[in-house]
Write a protein that holds these residues in place. Structure first.
Motif, PDB file in Angstrom:
ATOM      1  N   THR A 113       4.292  -2.942  15.738  1.00 36.59           N
ATOM      2  CA  THR A 113       4.061  -1.777  14.872  1.00 36.59           C
ATOM      3  C   THR A 113       4.117  -2.170  13.399  1.00 36.59           C
ATOM      4  OG1 THR A 113       4.940  -0.294  16.548  1.00 36.59           O
ATOM      5  CG2 THR A 113       4.922   0.528  14.275  1.00 36.59           C
ATOM      6  N   SER A 114       5.085  -2.984  13.038  1.00 37.39           N
ATOM      7  CA  SER A 114       5.239  -3.387  11.645  1.00 37.39           C
ATOM      8  C   SER A 114       4.037  -4.201  11.174  1.00 37.39           C
ATOM      9  CB  SER A 114       6.522  -4.192  11.467  1.00 37.39           C
ATOM     10  OG  SER A 114       6.672  -4.565  10.116  1.00 37.39           O
ATOM     11  N   VAL A 115       3.563  -5.105  12.005  1.00 38.10           N
ATOM     12  CA  VAL A 115       2.422  -5.939  11.630  1.00 38.10           C
ATOM     13  C   VAL A 115       1.168  -5.084  11.478  1.00 38.10           C
ATOM     14  CG1 VAL A 115       0.872  -7.744  12.495  1.00 38.10           C
ATOM     15  CG2 VAL A 115       3.347  -8.109  12.499  1.00 38.10           C
ATOM     16  N   ARG A 116       0.953  -4.156  12.405  1.00 41.42           N
ATOM     17  CA  ARG A 116      -0.206  -3.259  12.288  1.00 41.42           C
ATOM     18  C   ARG A 116      -0.153  -2.467  10.977  1.00 41.42           C
ATOM     19  NH1 ARG A 116       0.131  -2.733  17.893  1.00 41.42           N
ATOM     20  NH2 ARG A 116       1.604  -1.034  17.773  1.00 41.42           N
ATOM     21  N   ARG A 117       1.018  -1.968  10.650  1.00 36.93           N
ATOM     22  CA  ARG A 117       1.191  -1.161   9.443  1.00 36.93           C
ATOM     23  C   ARG A 117       0.956  -2.016   8.189  1.00 36.93           C
ATOM     24  NH1 ARG A 117       6.097   0.569  10.502  1.00 36.93           N
ATOM     25  NH2 ARG A 117       7.112  -1.042   9.289  1.00 36.93           N
ATOM     26  N   SER A 118       1.479  -3.233   8.198  1.00 40.12           N
ATOM     27  CA  SER A 118       1.342  -4.084   7.014  1.00 40.12           C
ATOM     28  C   SER A 118      -0.076  -4.608   6.839  1.00 40.12           C
ATOM     29  CB  SER A 118       2.336  -5.234   7.051  1.00 40.12           C
ATOM     30  OG  SER A 118       1.983  -6.178   8.032  1.00 40.12           O
ATOM     31  N   ASN A 119      -0.809  -4.786   7.938  1.00 41.59           N
ATOM     32  CA  ASN A 119      -2.166  -5.333   7.838  1.00 41.59           C
ATOM     33  C   ASN A 119      -3.069  -4.475   6.964  1.00 41.59           C
ATOM     34  OD1 ASN A 119      -1.640  -7.583   9.360  1.00 41.59           O
ATOM     35  ND2 ASN A 119      -2.578  -6.796  11.222  1.00 41.59           N
ATOM     36  N   ALA A 120      -2.998  -3.173   7.138  1.00 43.51           N
ATOM     37  CA  ALA A 120      -3.884  -2.284   6.380  1.00 43.51           C
ATOM     38  C   ALA A 120      -3.623  -2.412   4.878  1.00 43.51           C
ATOM     39  CB  ALA A 120      -3.700  -0.846   6.840  1.00 43.51           C
ATOM     40  N   VAL A 121      -2.366  -2.422   4.498  1.00 48.03           N
ATOM     41  CA  VAL A 121      -2.016  -2.499   3.079  1.00 48.03           C
ATOM     42  C   VAL A 121      -2.370  -3.872   2.515  1.00 48.03           C
ATOM     43  CG1 VAL A 121      -0.117  -2.252   1.425  1.00 48.03           C
ATOM     44  CG2 VAL A 121      -0.157  -0.849   3.476  1.00 48.03           C
ATOM     45  N   TRP A 122      -2.113  -4.900   3.299  1.00 55.19           N
ATOM     46  CA  TRP A 122      -2.403  -6.281   2.898  1.00 55.19           C
ATOM     47  C   TRP A 122      -3.905  -6.474   2.682  1.00 55.19           C
ATOM     48  CZ3 TRP A 122      -0.503 -10.542   0.999  1.00 55.19           C
ATOM     49  CH2 TRP A 122      -1.119 -11.774   1.246  1.00 55.19           C
ATOM     50  N   LEU A 123      -4.713  -6.011   3.636  1.00 57.67           N
ATOM     51  CA  LEU A 123      -6.158  -6.157   3.517  1.00 57.67           C
ATOM     52  C   LEU A 123      -6.704  -5.370   2.326  1.00 57.67           C
ATOM     53  CD1 LEU A 123      -7.229  -6.131   7.266  1.00 57.67           C
ATOM     54  CD2 LEU A 123      -7.321  -8.073   5.669  1.00 57.67           C
ATOM     55  N   ASP A 124      -6.126  -4.209   2.062  1.00 54.16           N
ATOM     56  CA  ASP A 124      -6.528  -3.439   0.881  1.00 54.16           C
ATOM     57  C   ASP A 124      -6.254  -4.221  -0.405  1.00 54.16           C
ATOM     58  OD1 ASP A 124      -7.446  -1.278   2.339  1.00 54.16           O
ATOM     59  OD2 ASP A 124      -5.638  -0.052   2.000  1.00 54.16           O
ATOM     60  N   ALA A 125      -5.101  -4.878  -0.469  1.00 49.08           N
ATOM     61  CA  ALA A 125      -4.754  -5.651  -1.671  1.00 49.08           C
ATOM     62  C   ALA A 125      -5.723  -6.816  -1.858  1.00 49.08           C
ATOM     63  CB  ALA A 125      -3.315  -6.149  -1.582  1.00 49.08           C
ATOM     64  N   ILE A 126      -6.055  -7.503  -0.788  1.00 46.65           N
ATOM     65  CA  ILE A 126      -7.006  -8.620  -0.891  1.00 46.65           C
ATOM     66  C   ILE A 126      -8.382  -8.092  -1.289  1.00 46.65           C
ATOM     67  CG2 ILE A 126      -8.211 -10.433   0.389  1.00 46.65           C
ATOM     68  CD1 ILE A 126      -5.643 -10.844   1.994  1.00 46.65           C
ATOM     69  N   ALA A 127      -8.828  -7.009  -0.650  1.00 49.47           N
ATOM     70  CA  ALA A 127     -10.131  -6.426  -0.980  1.00 49.47           C
ATOM     71  C   ALA A 127     -10.174  -5.997  -2.442  1.00 49.47           C
ATOM     72  CB  ALA A 127     -10.444  -5.249  -0.054  1.00 49.47           C
ATOM     73  N   ASP A 128      -9.108  -5.383  -2.930  1.00 45.86           N
ATOM     74  CA  ASP A 128      -9.064  -4.960  -4.335  1.00 45.86           C
ATOM     75  C   ASP A 128      -9.182  -6.162  -5.269  1.00 45.86           C
ATOM     76  OD1 ASP A 128      -8.821  -2.314  -3.549  1.00 45.86           O
ATOM     77  OD2 ASP A 128      -6.651  -2.212  -3.960  1.00 45.86           O
ATOM     78  N   HIS A 129      -8.509  -7.259  -4.927  1.00 47.65           N
ATOM     79  CA  HIS A 129      -8.583  -8.456  -5.765  1.00 47.65           C
ATOM     80  C   HIS A 129      -9.999  -9.045  -5.738  1.00 47.65           C
ATOM     81  CE1 HIS A 129      -7.355 -11.945  -7.982  1.00 47.65           C
ATOM     82  NE2 HIS A 129      -7.796 -12.734  -7.031  1.00 47.65           N
ATOM     83  N   LEU A 130     -10.602  -9.080  -4.569  1.00 47.52           N
ATOM     84  CA  LEU A 130     -11.971  -9.596  -4.474  1.00 47.52           C
ATOM     85  C   LEU A 130     -12.940  -8.703  -5.258  1.00 47.52           C
ATOM     86  CD1 LEU A 130     -12.032 -10.686  -0.719  1.00 47.52           C
ATOM     87  CD2 LEU A 130     -11.847 -12.174  -2.743  1.00 47.52           C
ATOM     88  N   ARG A 131     -12.769  -7.388  -5.149  1.00 44.06           N
ATOM     89  CA  ARG A 131     -13.598  -6.442  -5.911  1.00 44.06           C
ATOM     90  C   ARG A 131     -13.447  -6.678  -7.421  1.00 44.06           C
ATOM     91  NH1 ARG A 131     -11.470  -2.474  -2.954  1.00 44.06           N
ATOM     92  NH2 ARG A 131     -12.850  -2.093  -1.225  1.00 44.06           N
TER      93      ARG A 131
END
Length: 179
Positions: A113-131
């Motif tokens: 559950t923790s990994v699933r929850r953290s993945n969404a936030v983590w991927l958003d941070a990477i996507a924001d940096h790439l953007r």
């Protein structure tokens, strides 16, 4: 910060140093200057404590990514992410994430559950940096997923492989993502 937050921070520091596998409340409590009963009082259970530790570690990782200035190009953003991902405190956070993700693959809670929850936030941070570094809005989430999957694969193989090979893979990835 309250006592629970202080204990979560100290427990995270301990887990980053010693890992999650085999984490036991009594030695953890002794290492951070409290008792196992106080940990249970503040967190309710060992699983809730582990969940808090994973959240703190993820929050630290996200803060590190969000603190990066935009790179001049998407390719440089990818190599810069790798540099941050594989150095200092973020490296320890990522190793703990890989450990939790491996346990979560077997359905073990609170890891799954923790990994699933953290993945969404983590991927958003990477996507924001790439953007911010020039990636197209629509492509950034997919590119973030590609970067994350590659980095995690390299982290799993990292102790077994040559760091120069991993660096070359990251440069190839950066070229592909930029293309």
């Amino acid at each position: 910060m309250g006592k629970r937050d202080d204990l979560a921070q100290a427990s995270t520091d301990h887990a980053l140093e010693h890992g999650l596998i085999g984490l036991s409340l009594r030695p953890l409590a002794a290492a951070i200057g409290t008792s196992d009963r106080m940990l249970i009082y503040h967190f309710g259970s060992k699983d809730e404590l582990v969940d808090a530790v994973l959240d703190v570690s993820n929050d630290r990782s996200i803060a590190a990514i969000r603190s990066l200035p935009p790179a001049a190009t998407v390719a440089r953003a990818v190599t810069g992410l790798w540099d941050v991902f594989t150095s200092g405190p973020l490296l320890r956070c990522q190793r703990m994430y890989v450990e939790a993700a491996a346990l979560g693959l077997f359905g073990r809670e609170p890891y799954a559950t923790s990994v699933r929850r953290s993945n969404a936030v983590w991927l958003d941070a990477i996507a924001d940096h790439l953007r911010a570094s020039g990636a197209a809005d629509g492509a950034a989430p997919r590119l973030a997923a590609l970067v994350d999957a590659t980095f995690n694969g390299l982290m799993l193989d990292g102790p077994l492989d040559d760091a120069d090979v991993a660096r070359a893979v990251v440069h190839d990835l950066a070229s592909a993502v930029a293309g």
